[in-house]
Design a protein around this motif. Structure first.
Motif, short mmCIF file in Angstrom:
data_model
loop_
_atom_site.label_atom_id
_atom_site.label_comp_id
_atom_site.label_asym_id
_atom_site.label_seq_id
_atom_site.Cartn_x
_atom_site.Cartn_y
_atom_site.Cartn_z
N THR A 1 -2.24 12.44 4.07
CA THR A 1 -3.18 11.64 3.28
C THR A 1 -2.81 11.73 1.80
O THR A 1 -2.64 12.83 1.26
N LEU A 2 -2.68 10.57 1.18
CA LEU A 2 -2.38 10.48 -0.25
C LEU A 2 -3.43 9.60 -0.91
O LEU A 2 -3.78 8.54 -0.38
N ILE A 3 -3.93 10.04 -2.06
CA ILE A 3 -4.86 9.23 -2.87
C ILE A 3 -4.28 9.10 -4.27
O ILE A 3 -3.92 10.10 -4.89
N HIS A 4 -4.21 7.88 -4.76
CA HIS A 4 -3.69 7.67 -6.13
C HIS A 4 -4.32 6.41 -6.72
O HIS A 4 -5.02 5.64 -6.07
N GLY A 5 -4.04 6.20 -7.99
CA GLY A 5 -4.49 5.01 -8.70
C GLY A 5 -3.29 4.29 -9.30
O GLY A 5 -2.28 4.09 -8.64
N ASP B 1 7.02 11.79 8.78
CA ASP B 1 7.57 12.77 9.72
C ASP B 1 7.05 12.55 11.14
O ASP B 1 6.69 13.49 11.86
N GLY B 2 6.97 11.29 11.53
CA GLY B 2 6.55 10.96 12.88
C GLY B 2 5.05 11.02 13.11
O GLY B 2 4.59 10.79 14.23
N GLN B 3 4.27 11.31 12.07
CA GLN B 3 2.83 11.41 12.19
C GLN B 3 2.14 10.23 11.49
O GLN B 3 2.59 9.77 10.44
N PRO B 4 1.05 9.72 12.07
CA PRO B 4 0.31 8.66 11.37
C PRO B 4 -0.27 9.19 10.07
O PRO B 4 -0.75 10.33 10.00
N ALA B 5 -0.21 8.38 9.04
CA ALA B 5 -0.66 8.81 7.71
C ALA B 5 -1.36 7.65 7.01
O ALA B 5 -1.26 6.49 7.44
N LYS B 6 -2.07 7.97 5.93
CA LYS B 6 -2.78 6.95 5.17
C LYS B 6 -2.55 7.16 3.68
O LYS B 6 -2.50 8.29 3.20
N ARG B 7 -2.46 6.03 2.97
CA ARG B 7 -2.38 6.03 1.51
C ARG B 7 -3.56 5.24 0.97
O ARG B 7 -3.70 4.05 1.27
N TYR B 8 -4.40 5.91 0.19
CA TYR B 8 -5.58 5.28 -0.39
C TYR B 8 -5.29 4.98 -1.86
O TYR B 8 -4.88 5.87 -2.61
#
Length: 253
Positions: free
Chosen positions: A200-204, A217-224
């Motif tokens: 999980t990544l959060i940025h502006g 790395d083969g895992q589901p991820a999210k960028r907010y």
């Protein structure tokens, strides 16, 4: 635990609707939260913490506004909310004095923090825009402690003029850049997330609020991506204990 995250308010006297809306948001929304993270570009420009010494003698009005904002944040901190400030590309000279007056702690960019039920990577986001080579060259210079020391040694009126010049140059340069150049580079996003071992990544920074699905790395991820605040409208991410981040817009009226 409730954590609130915001970014890109670009506070300045010329946008009183945003400043007053933020002060209202602090009282009505942020009060009672456990933590508030401000992920950069809190102010439209910051020429050094000694700006606070000018008070009403500052013809730009920035000193008076900054003092009001610091006092409001301090009241929130005194009420039990932990406040964290991250530098952006506009306010990279924000220092320990302002943080102290605001009852806040400066947060390195990037930082990994425990939020909700997981470890989350927090960034301003400008370092992810690697296709914008001209900006990255300026960013490397602006984050250089020796360059910052040199700038801060200048008389404050010269720094105010320099900040105005840099904003004008940035606006002109951005008007001639393709939209995709000013957005993040996906390969860089995946690389940074993998280096920090997060999904999980959060940025502006980009002013393009959205939630992006990706794979790290083969895992589901999210960028907010947090949005920038405008007169009448703000953006926040809310994370409750054990919950996932919730990106939402709200009215500042």
């Amino acid at each position: 635990m409730t954590a609130l995250l915001i970014s890109d308010l670009h506070l300045h006297p010329g946008a009183p609707g945003v400043s007053e809306g933020f002060l209202h948001w602090l009282d009505e929304r942020a009060r009672g939260s456990d933590a508030l993270y401000i992920l950069g570009d809190f102010f439209e420009a910051w020429v050094g913490d000694d700006l606070l010494d000018l008070g009403e003698q500052d013809p730009t009005g920035n000193a008076t506004l900054a003092s009001r904002i610091a006092a409001a944040l301090k009241r929130l901190a005194d009420g039990g909310t932990a406040i964290y400030l991250m530098h952006g590309n506009r306010d990279f000279l924000l220092g320990e004095r302002f943080a102290h007056d605001a009852g806040a702690a400066l947060l390195p960019d990037p930082s990994v923090v425990a939020l909700g039920s997981e470890r989350v990577l927090l960034m301003h986001g400008d370092s992810l825009c690697t296709h914008d080579e001209a900006y990255q060259a300026f960013r490397a210079q602006a984050r250089n402690p020796l360059w910052q020391e040199q700038v801060l040694s200048m008389p404050i009126q010269e720094r105010i003029a320099l900040a105005r010049q840099l904003r004008e140059q940035s606006g002109e340069a951005n008007s001639n850049k393709a939209e995709d150049i000013m957005d993040v580079t996906l390969d860089e996003v995946v690389k940074v997330m993998a280096e920090h071992g997060v999904t999980t990544l959060i940025h502006g920074h980009t002013h393009r609020p959205a939630v992006h699905d990706l794979e790290v790395d083969g895992q589901p991820a999210k960028r907010y991506v947090l949005g920038d605040w405008q007169p009448g409208k703000g953006w926040e991410i809310v994370i409750e204990e054990g919950g996932e981040p919730q990106l939402q817009a709200f009215s500042l009226s």
